[in-house]
Scaffold this motif. Structure first.
Motif, PDB file in Angstrom:
ATOM      1  N   LEU A  52       0.775  -1.262  -0.162  1.00 21.48           N
ATOM      2  CA  LEU A  52      -0.208  -0.436  -0.003  1.00 21.48           C
ATOM      3  C   LEU A  52       0.593   1.466   0.021  1.00 21.48           C
ATOM      4  O   LEU A  52       1.862   1.084   0.729  1.00 21.48           O
ATOM      5  CB  LEU A  52      -0.530   0.242   1.086  1.00 21.48           C
ATOM      6  CG  LEU A  52      -1.834  -0.654   1.423  1.00 21.48           C
ATOM      7  CD1 LEU A  52      -2.562  -0.948   2.190  1.00 21.48           C
ATOM      8  CD2 LEU A  52      -2.898  -1.060   0.103  1.00 21.48           C
ATOM      9  N   ILE A  53       0.374   2.453  -0.742  1.00 18.42           N
ATOM     10  CA  ILE A  53       1.704   3.694  -0.771  1.00 18.42           C
ATOM     11  C   ILE A  53      -0.003   4.608  -0.745  1.00 18.42           C
ATOM     12  O   ILE A  53      -0.958   4.219  -1.402  1.00 18.42           O
ATOM     13  CB  ILE A  53       2.544   3.231  -1.921  1.00 18.42           C
ATOM     14  CG1 ILE A  53       1.858   4.038  -3.303  1.00 18.42           C
ATOM     15  CG2 ILE A  53       3.371   2.423  -2.189  1.00 18.42           C
ATOM     16  CD1 ILE A  53       2.637   3.963  -4.759  1.00 18.42           C
ATOM     17  N   PRO A  54       0.432   6.045  -0.568  1.00 16.86           N
ATOM     18  CA  PRO A  54      -0.426   7.448  -0.737  1.00 16.86           C
ATOM     19  C   PRO A  54      -0.327   7.478  -2.197  1.00 16.86           C
ATOM     20  O   PRO A  54       0.487   7.217  -3.093  1.00 16.86           O
ATOM     21  CB  PRO A  54       0.385   8.035   0.104  1.00 16.86           C
ATOM     22  CG  PRO A  54       1.478   7.268   0.686  1.00 16.86           C
ATOM     23  CD  PRO A  54       1.753   6.353   0.070  1.00 16.86           C
ATOM     24  N   GLU A  55      -1.605   7.253  -2.438  1.00 16.54           N
ATOM     25  CA  GLU A  55      -2.115   7.984  -3.946  1.00 16.54           C
ATOM     26  C   GLU A  55      -0.756   8.615  -4.967  1.00 16.54           C
ATOM     27  O   GLU A  55      -0.366   8.963  -5.971  1.00 16.54           O
ATOM     28  CB  GLU A  55      -2.876   7.890  -4.020  1.00 16.54           C
ATOM     29  CG  GLU A  55      -3.647   8.699  -5.863  1.00 16.54           C
ATOM     30  CD  GLU A  55      -5.202   8.259  -6.083  1.00 16.54           C
ATOM     31  OE1 GLU A  55      -5.688   7.885  -6.337  1.00 16.54           O
ATOM     32  OE2 GLU A  55      -5.509   9.437  -5.306  1.00 16.54           O
ATOM     33  N   GLU A  56      -0.763   9.867  -3.853  1.00 17.13           N
ATOM     34  CA  GLU A  56       0.109  11.222  -4.378  1.00 17.13           C
ATOM     35  C   GLU A  56       1.690  10.203  -4.552  1.00 17.13           C
ATOM     36  O   GLU A  56       2.271  11.166  -5.289  1.00 17.13           O
ATOM     37  CB  GLU A  56       0.342  12.119  -3.555  1.00 17.13           C
ATOM     38  CG  GLU A  56       0.874  12.617  -2.822  1.00 17.13           C
ATOM     39  CD  GLU A  56       0.163  12.017  -1.226  1.00 17.13           C
ATOM     40  OE1 GLU A  56       0.154  11.771  -0.522  1.00 17.13           O
ATOM     41  OE2 GLU A  56      -1.032  11.066  -1.784  1.00 17.13           O
ATOM     42  N   GLN A  57       2.415   9.290  -3.756  1.00 14.32           N
ATOM     43  CA  GLN A  57       3.378   8.472  -3.973  1.00 14.32           C
ATOM     44  C   GLN A  57       3.660   7.593  -5.756  1.00 14.32           C
ATOM     45  O   GLN A  57       4.558   7.122  -5.863  1.00 14.32           O
ATOM     46  CB  GLN A  57       3.841   7.985  -3.168  1.00 14.32           C
ATOM     47  CG  GLN A  57       4.086   9.370  -1.764  1.00 14.32           C
ATOM     48  CD  GLN A  57       4.595   8.525  -0.747  1.00 14.32           C
ATOM     49  OE1 GLN A  57       4.671   7.008  -1.046  1.00 14.32           O
ATOM     50  NE2 GLN A  57       4.944   9.041   0.433  1.00 14.32           N
ATOM     51  N   LEU A  58       2.481   7.693  -5.916  1.00 14.27           N
ATOM     52  CA  LEU A  58       2.002   5.873  -7.292  1.00 14.27           C
ATOM     53  C   LEU A  58       2.854   7.120  -8.450  1.00 14.27           C
ATOM     54  O   LEU A  58       3.223   7.939  -8.741  1.00 14.27           O
ATOM     55  CB  LEU A  58       0.543   6.389  -7.945  1.00 14.27           C
ATOM     56  CG  LEU A  58       0.708   5.287  -8.392  1.00 14.27           C
ATOM     57  CD1 LEU A  58       0.629   4.196  -8.333  1.00 14.27           C
ATOM     58  CD2 LEU A  58      -1.076   5.328  -9.600  1.00 14.27           C
ATOM     59  N   PRO A  59       4.478   5.966  -8.506  1.00 16.64           N
ATOM     60  CA  PRO A  59       5.064   6.508  -9.952  1.00 16.64           C
ATOM     61  C   PRO A  59       3.903   6.790 -10.865  1.00 16.64           C
ATOM     62  O   PRO A  59       3.058   6.069 -11.942  1.00 16.64           O
ATOM     63  CB  PRO A  59       6.197   5.802 -10.385  1.00 16.64           C
ATOM     64  CG  PRO A  59       5.638   4.453  -9.101  1.00 16.64           C
ATOM     65  CD  PRO A  59       4.434   5.108  -8.500  1.00 16.64           C
ATOM     66  N   TYR A  60       4.205   7.730 -11.750  1.00 13.62           N
ATOM     67  CA  TYR A  60       4.055   8.351 -13.213  1.00 13.62           C
ATOM     68  C   TYR A  60       4.015   7.159 -14.447  1.00 13.62           C
ATOM     69  O   TYR A  60       2.477   7.334 -14.899  1.00 13.62           O
ATOM     70  CB  TYR A  60       4.263   9.673 -14.330  1.00 13.62           C
ATOM     71  CG  TYR A  60       5.181   9.274 -14.346  1.00 13.62           C
ATOM     72  CD1 TYR A  60       5.414   9.055 -15.898  1.00 13.62           C
ATOM     73  CD2 TYR A  60       6.859   9.767 -13.954  1.00 13.62           C
ATOM     74  CE1 TYR A  60       6.821   8.873 -16.579  1.00 13.62           C
ATOM     75  CE2 TYR A  60       7.412   9.161 -14.859  1.00 13.62           C
ATOM     76  CZ  TYR A  60       8.354   8.864 -15.767  1.00 13.62           C
ATOM     77  OH  TYR A  60       9.478   9.019 -17.031  1.00 13.62           O
ATOM     78  N   GLN A  61       4.617   6.393 -14.462  1.00 11.39           N
ATOM     79  CA  GLN A  61       4.597   5.087 -15.321  1.00 11.39           C
ATOM     80  C   GLN A  61       3.770   4.060 -15.083  1.00 11.39           C
ATOM     81  O   GLN A  61       2.996   2.877 -15.322  1.00 11.39           O
ATOM     82  CB  GLN A  61       5.951   4.649 -16.070  1.00 11.39           C
ATOM     83  CG  GLN A  61       6.974   5.466 -15.490  1.00 11.39           C
ATOM     84  CD  GLN A  61       8.037   5.649 -14.405  1.00 11.39           C
ATOM     85  OE1 GLN A  61       7.853   6.501 -13.284  1.00 11.39           O
ATOM     86  NE2 GLN A  61       8.866   5.061 -14.681  1.00 11.39           N
ATOM     87  N   TYR A  62       3.285   3.852 -13.625  1.00  7.45           N
ATOM     88  CA  TYR A  62       2.041   3.041 -13.154  1.00  7.45           C
ATOM     89  C   TYR A  62       1.038   2.621 -14.171  1.00  7.45           C
ATOM     90  O   TYR A  62       0.918   1.855 -14.279  1.00  7.45           O
ATOM     91  CB  TYR A  62       1.955   3.059 -12.239  1.00  7.45           C
ATOM     92  CG  TYR A  62       1.345   1.751 -10.799  1.00  7.45           C
ATOM     93  CD1 TYR A  62       2.394   1.165 -10.443  1.00  7.45           C
ATOM     94  CD2 TYR A  62       0.582   1.565 -10.786  1.00  7.45           C
ATOM     95  CE1 TYR A  62       1.611  -0.468  -9.696  1.00  7.45           C
ATOM     96  CE2 TYR A  62      -0.155   0.173 -10.822  1.00  7.45           C
ATOM     97  CZ  TYR A  62       0.689  -0.480  -9.596  1.00  7.45           C
ATOM     98  OH  TYR A  62       0.122  -1.734  -8.727  1.00  7.45           O
TER      99      TYR A  62
END
Length: 793
Positions: free
Chosen positions: A711-721
């Motif tokens: 689980l990670i905060p949505e704002e930390q999601l890598p842009y390529q994901y």
């Protein structure tokens, strides 16, 4: 890649004018350690200009500086430029370093520069050739044709027949000496003669679990590892913190990992290094320097270059013992040094031990935190069974009592290896084990003071100071209080003498001719509360310093107790397992309440600028400035804890801590108007940008890689994901409730405020009870002060 191409590509991005010779020298300066800088002074401007143009070979300078290069230094140099520079560098070097990106440019360029220097020095894949011995043919034995070779008309043995010295690890001498040192231990029972390590060790279970003292809530599944080895731990993470309370066996656990790994080092090719972090000082240059100096304690001939090459080849396992023992002044620099080290030498396993600490390792984002678990009853019985005790009957009786009742009734002591050993000693002396911690340590000290040695169990030898144990403890208690205040856990004879001289000044002991050295001899030789390694002295365990500090603080005159309370309130480097204040409270609860709690509450509750309901909101902003509301599954959560140490102690000792009820509050819908952090479940390998660098084509991803999620905060999601996997599922949210905002915009958030002002709201209930406690305590004190009677009936 040639140095000429490397320097000129760098120049196209970061030179920004200036001469080529100055720029070239600055690049060498950026990768060479301080010890190697004088070498650079040997070369003229024309030489550096020639290095830049390619007209002068860098072979000789590379050979000279090779032992002094540090890629971390160069990575730091690159990272000092603005972020846009990293992007430009990754574009310029993309053909030479396929996996370079703006995120890893500094580390990748450092690796490339090291490779260029190493290759130019003629050291890469070119082991030094030893002259082969000529062979005199023997008519009787001869020599197999495939093992002989003619050179210049002389017959030599082939290389496979010569001594294979080049294959001997440069760490062999270190491992031999370190294994010899750590394979025996002096303990409380074996203070005079070390015993084989595995004759007094039982391996604790370690567990990765979601909930820890700080309240952080991690997202991995709970994992339990029994009979742990480095290999078992590495399957979970390359970077691990082993967290545990004092005396639980963290150092012994790390010793077990070292010895078991060192035994297999020749076949595995992995080299464990046991490094004591208490030696990491303000003056330590960086982690590589610390490793080198630590290893040199066992093998002074080992080179810094050997350390760096092993790190580059990912051959080392760093066993870092005692993060919590780094002095607070050096702890921040260690954190940044370690982060830079991991970037430069990623892939080397790091296992670090520590007591639980206040920030709960927030700075160590790459580390998984495992708890070293208390001994189970079977483990406790196994450990006692291993111990060589001077009284077999007492030991057997203790084991029966431990099995039938003591493990349950005294779990806090019986599950801790150090305290379990003291339990055995105390039980043999008194036939019981006190339940109160300070009484337990008092009896333990009395036991240790009365014993002659571990083989006889009788008091025969007087102390060097000629003091009674009771007199000795008075002086030692002040020594512990002074060193506790200064966060000092180790001493050489000079520093010990400096502290003890202050304690003895003007005392009866000083006038009797008793010296600090006499105290040191008693502490190490007779009482075994301290021990010596080389020229350094240590407490056998920090808990003894805490107990005796509490003894001294509790004996101080009343007016000074308020200052002692202020000291605890202001302590910066506090850890969760420090029991000093708790033991002091247990020793003198009435005095602590009157001279510490009352002045503190007087200042806290009467110092608010406004009265009425605004007083409550000022209290909240002072003690609980942020609350969290959680919904669904989230990765991080935090226990609600007050800002003040003394306030926290008051609500704990007086059973007024209601913050844990905050999770059951039914908040109004207006709560969703506050700042919200959404959490998503993603594939662990792709929670950071590194995963996309490793798998640049989604088609190359094996399905097994996608088995592990986090689980990670949505704002930390890598842009390529999203491009690789689509939008991840949302699992939960955290809403931050900032008290300042609720006070500033009272009308806007009136529904939330009404909820929090209800008398059933946990923090309102706590606030009202604290006020009532303060009122009664003040009335009691005023009554006592006004009375002339000896007793206030």
């Amino acid at each position: 890649m040639q140095f000429k191409d490397f320097i000129q590509k760098l120049s196209s991005v970061i030179r920004a004018g200036g001469s080529t010779d100055k720029f070239t020298r600055s690049i060498f300066e950026a990768i060479v350690t301080e010890e190697g800088q004088p070498i650079l002074d040997e070369y003229k401007k024309s030489s550096y200009k020639g290095f830049y143009n390619g007209s002068t070979s860098i072979r000789k300078i590379s050979q000279k500086i090779n032992a002094y290069i540090d890629p971390m230094e160069f990575a730091d140099y690159i990272n000092q430029f603005p972020d846009a520079v990293a992007g430009n560098l990754s574009n310029v070097f993309s053909a030479d370093i396929p996996d370079i990106s703006p995120y890893n440019a500094a580390e990748k360029l450092a690796e490339l520069f090291v490779e260029i220097i190493t290759e130019a020095a003629g050291l890469q894949n070119k082991p030094t050739e030893k002259p082969l011995p000529p062979i005199i043919m023997d008519a009787e034995h001869g020599i197999a044709p495939d093992l002989a070779v003619y050179r210049d008309g002389v017959l030599y043995m082939d290389r496979i027949q010569q001594d294979n010295d080049d294959c001997v690890s440069p760490f062999k001498n270190y491992l031999d000496k370190a294994v010899s040192y750590y394979s025996t231990k002096k303990t409380l029972l074996y203070a005079e003669k070390p015993h084989p390590f595995y004759e007094l060790y039982v391996c604790n279970t370690v567990k990765y679990h979601k909930y820890r003292n700080s309240g952080t809530n991690d997202t991995k599944q709970e994992i339990t590892i029994e009979n742990a080895t480095i290999e078992k731990l590495e399957t979970e993470s390359k970077y691990i913190i082993i967290e545990g309370i004092g005396g639980i066996g963290k150092s012994m656990f790390l010793t077990h990992l070292f010895l078991s790994s060192a035994q297999n080092s020749e076949t595995s090719g992995i080299i464990p290094l046991f490094l004591s972090l208490k030696n990491y000082k303000d003056t330590t240059d960086n982690v590589v320097d610390f490793i080198w100096k630590s290893v040199c304690e066992y093998d002074s001939a080992i080179s810094r270059k050997a350390i760096i090459e092993a790190l580059q080849n990912k051959e080392l396992v760093l066993l870092l013992d005692g993060y919590d023992e780094i002095q607070s002044s050096a702890r921040e620099s260690f954190q940044s040094d370690l982060e830079a080290f991991i970037k430069s030498y990623n892939g080397n396993t790091i296992i670090m031990t520590s007591r639980p600490i206040y920030d709960s390792f927030v700075s160590f984002s790459k580390f998984s935190v495992f708890d070293i678990k208390p001994l189970t009853k079977p483990q406790a019985l196994e450990l006692v069974g291993k111990l060589e005790f001077w009284d077999d009957v007492a030991k057997n009786n203790f084991m029966k009592a431990l099995d039938s009742k003591l493990y349950s009734s005294h779990w806090e002591f019986a599950s801790n290896p150090l305290l379990l050993t003291i339990m055995l000693m105390t039980y043999s002396a008194f036939g019981e084990v006190p339940a109160k911690m300070h009484v337990f340590y008092s009896k333990a000290y009395e036991t240790m003071a009365r014993l002659h040695d571990a083989s006889k169990g009788s008091f025969k030898r007087p102390l060097h100071t000629n003091l009674t144990p009771e007199e000795f403890s008075k002086y030692f208690a002040e020594f512990c209080a002074r060193t506790y205040r200064d966060e000092i856990l180790e001493f050489d004879e000079r520093s010990f003498t400096a502290y003890m001289t202050k304690v003895l000044r003007g005392s009866t002991a000083e006038s009797s001719g008793i010296t600090p050295h006499d105290f040191l001899l008693d502490l190490t030789d007779n009482l075994c509360i301290m021990y010596r390694e080389g020229s350094t002295y240590y407490f056998i365990h920090r808990s003894f310093q805490e107990y005796f500090a509490a003894v001294h603080f509790s004996s101080e005159y009343d007016a000074k107790l308020t200052r002692i309370g202020n000291f605890f309130e202001g302590m910066k480097n506090r850890n969760y397992t420090d029991k000093t204040f708790d033991m002091m409270y247990d020793m003198i609860p009435d005095k602590v309440e009157r001279f510490i709690f009352l002045p503190f509450l007087e200042k806290l509750l009467t110092g608010y600028s406004q009265k009425g309901e605004d007083e409550y909101w000022e209290f909240l902003e002072n003690q609980y400035p942020f609350l969290n509301y959680e919904e669904g599954e989230v990765g991080d959560s935090y226990l609600l804890s007050p800002q003040s140490f003394l306030y926290k102690a008051i609500i704990k000792f007086k059973n007024m801590d209601y913050a844990f009820d905050i999770d059951s509050v039914e908040w109004p819908s207006q709560i969703y108007d506050l700042p919200t952090q959404n959490w998503v479940r993603v594939y662990s390998e792709f929670a950071e940008d590194d995963g996309f660098l490793k798998y640049q084509d989604p088609a190359d991803i094996d399905e097994s890689v996608l088995d592990d999620t986090t689980l990670i905060p949505e704002e930390q999601l890598p842009y390529q994901y999203d491009r690789y996997f689509g939008s991840p599922d949302s699992t939960g949210l955290i809403i931050e409730i900032e008290i300042y905002e609720l006070r500033k915009y009272a009308y806007k958030y009136r529904e939330i405020r009404e909820c929090m002002e209800d008398t059933d709201f946990p923090l309102m209930r706590e606030f009202l009870e604290v006020k009532e406690y303060y009122k009664k305590l003040k009335e009691k004190t005023e009554k006592e002060d006004a009375s002339d009677d000896l007793f206030d009936d």
